[in-house]
Scaffold this active site. Structure first.
Site, PDB file in Angstrom:
ATOM      1  CB  SER A   1      -4.350   0.404   3.455  1.00 15.89           C
ATOM      2  OG  SER A   1      -3.114   1.008   3.702  1.00 15.89           O
TER       3      SER A   1
ATOM      4  CE  LYS B   1      -4.630   1.581  -0.606  1.00 14.86           C
ATOM      5  NZ  LYS B   1      -4.002   0.254  -0.580  1.00 14.86           N
TER       6      LYS B   1
ATOM      7  CB  SER C   1      -0.949   0.012   1.208  1.00 14.48           C
ATOM      8  OG  SER C   1      -2.031  -0.849   0.982  1.00 14.48           O
TER       9      SER C   1
END
Length: 383
Positions: free
Chosen positions: A145, A90, A87
């Protein structure tokens, strides 16, 4: 072209059997700035009076310590090794889309919005029929997340394929040349690979945005639960929250953690002390869940302990749109003294696209590129 034909082309393409990891190429002879020294484990460390020894027991496959303001890299280990991000990718998603929609804009989530979320994803728990503000969706991305929140924001932006293309273009503009984007959420897909250097770029540029900075520093927030109810969501960044036995790091600003069964633990963190802000990225430590936070904290402590006379290894790349000299696709690392990773497993020269809800599309970013769709299903928890 039929879906079967597209899949056949993808299967025959050179990157189709790409690993989630890319091994570094043979070390090239590169200049090192005066005063830099190589540690016993191969890390590049700035020299000079008062330079301290690196922390012991660093097990990460790659890491980097940089000054946020100057971009100087104080130390690095395999900074251009391409590794699965989980993640932490992101950060690039946010850096690409954060300013597209007003925080107060509202979106009523549909079943179609959630149809493309990979099985086993980390979720903030969006529900079809419930209305969320853009601010709440971003809180779901940063704190939990939430791949469901990523999916909804990507669909608001015109779809997953369009968002992936824009993320790849943003990475290219930042000169994050190790990065190959497959999906906007960082989930396990063959060929989805950034590096410790590139994650530091994403963190550095993201932190220049006030909303990005506020979201990643938020410890908890109220979140819609449907039927007019709310619930509290907590940030999964343990250096921020102090969860699971991790000591909160003083002055921590965020930024983003990640975990999947294939990527292992990943983390990009930033902290401020005595007016100085440092960024640390740590990828794939060998030991348990908390090691990524412990090694980050140790590297932050080391960085803050360096005196002003300590020389840097080099500096993070400057974005092309910010006056940085544009590097070719097969360029040397943006700073000296660090080995360059090979392009095995995909990289800036090849794109593998997760084409949500639809399939494979052809896009042009910096030239005509043939994109193929291949989705590797993993039952892995991404946090």
């Amino acid at each position: 072209m039929s879906r079967r034909s597209l899949l056949a082309v993808a299967a025959a393409a050179p990157l189709a059997a790409a690993s989630l990891y890319a091994a570094p190429a043979a070390a090239a002879t590169r200049g090192v700035v005066p005063g830099a020294r190589r540690a016993a484990d191969g890390a590049e460390v700035g020299g000079g009076a008062g330079a301290a020894a690196l922390p012991g027991k660093l097990t990460a496959r790659a890491w980097l310590v940089a000054d946020h303001d100057s971009g100087e890299v104080l130390a690095a280990y395999r900074a251009h090794l391409r590794l699965a991000p989980a993640s932490t990718l992101k950060m690039l998603f946010a850096d690409t889309l954060l300013g597209r929609f007003p925080r107060t804009e509202r979106r009523t989530v549909t079943d179609a919005d959630l149809a493309g979320v990979p099985s086993g994803s980390s979720l903030v728990g969006l529900r079809a029929g419930v209305t969320y503000t853009v601010e709440q969706l971003w809180l779901g991305v940063f704190l939990r997340s939430g791949n469901d929140a990523v999916q909804v924001l990507a669909r608001m932006n015109g779809g997953v394929a369009k968002t992936v293309a824009e993320m790849q273009a943003r990475a290219a503009d930042l000169q994050a040349l190790d990065t190959h984007v497959v999906s906007p959420d960082g989930y396990d897909h063959a060929g989805q690979l950034p590096s410790a250097h590139d994650l530091a770029l994403f963190a550095r540029h993201g932190l220049r945005d006030a909303d990005f900075r506020a979201y990643c520093a938020t410890r908890s927030a109220s979140f819609p639960a449907g039927d007019g109810r709310t619930r509290v969501i907590e940030n999964t960044d343990r250096l921020l929250s102090g969860a699971s036995g991790v000591t909160p790091y003083p002055g921590l600003l965020g930024v983003k953690n990640g975990f999947t069964s294939n990527a292992g633990n990943t983390f990009a963190g930033a902290a401020t002390r005595a007016g100085r802000t440092l960024i640390v990225t740590v990828l794939h430590p060998r030991s348990g869940h908390n090691a990524v936070y412990e090694e980050t904290a140790a590297l932050l402590d080391w960085g803050f302990a360096q005196g002003s006379s300590a020389r840097a290894v080099g500096r993070l790349a400057d974005g092309s749109s910010e006056g940085g000299k544009k590097a070719p696709a097969a360029a040397a690392p943006p700073y000296p003294g660090v080995r360059q990773a090979s392009s095995a497993g995909g990289g800036p020269d090849g794109w593998e696209m997760l084409g949500g809800a639809g399939g494979v599309v052809a896009l042009a970013v910096g030239g005509a590129c043939t994109l193929r769709r291949r989705r590797t299903r993993q039952a892995a928890q991404d946090s």
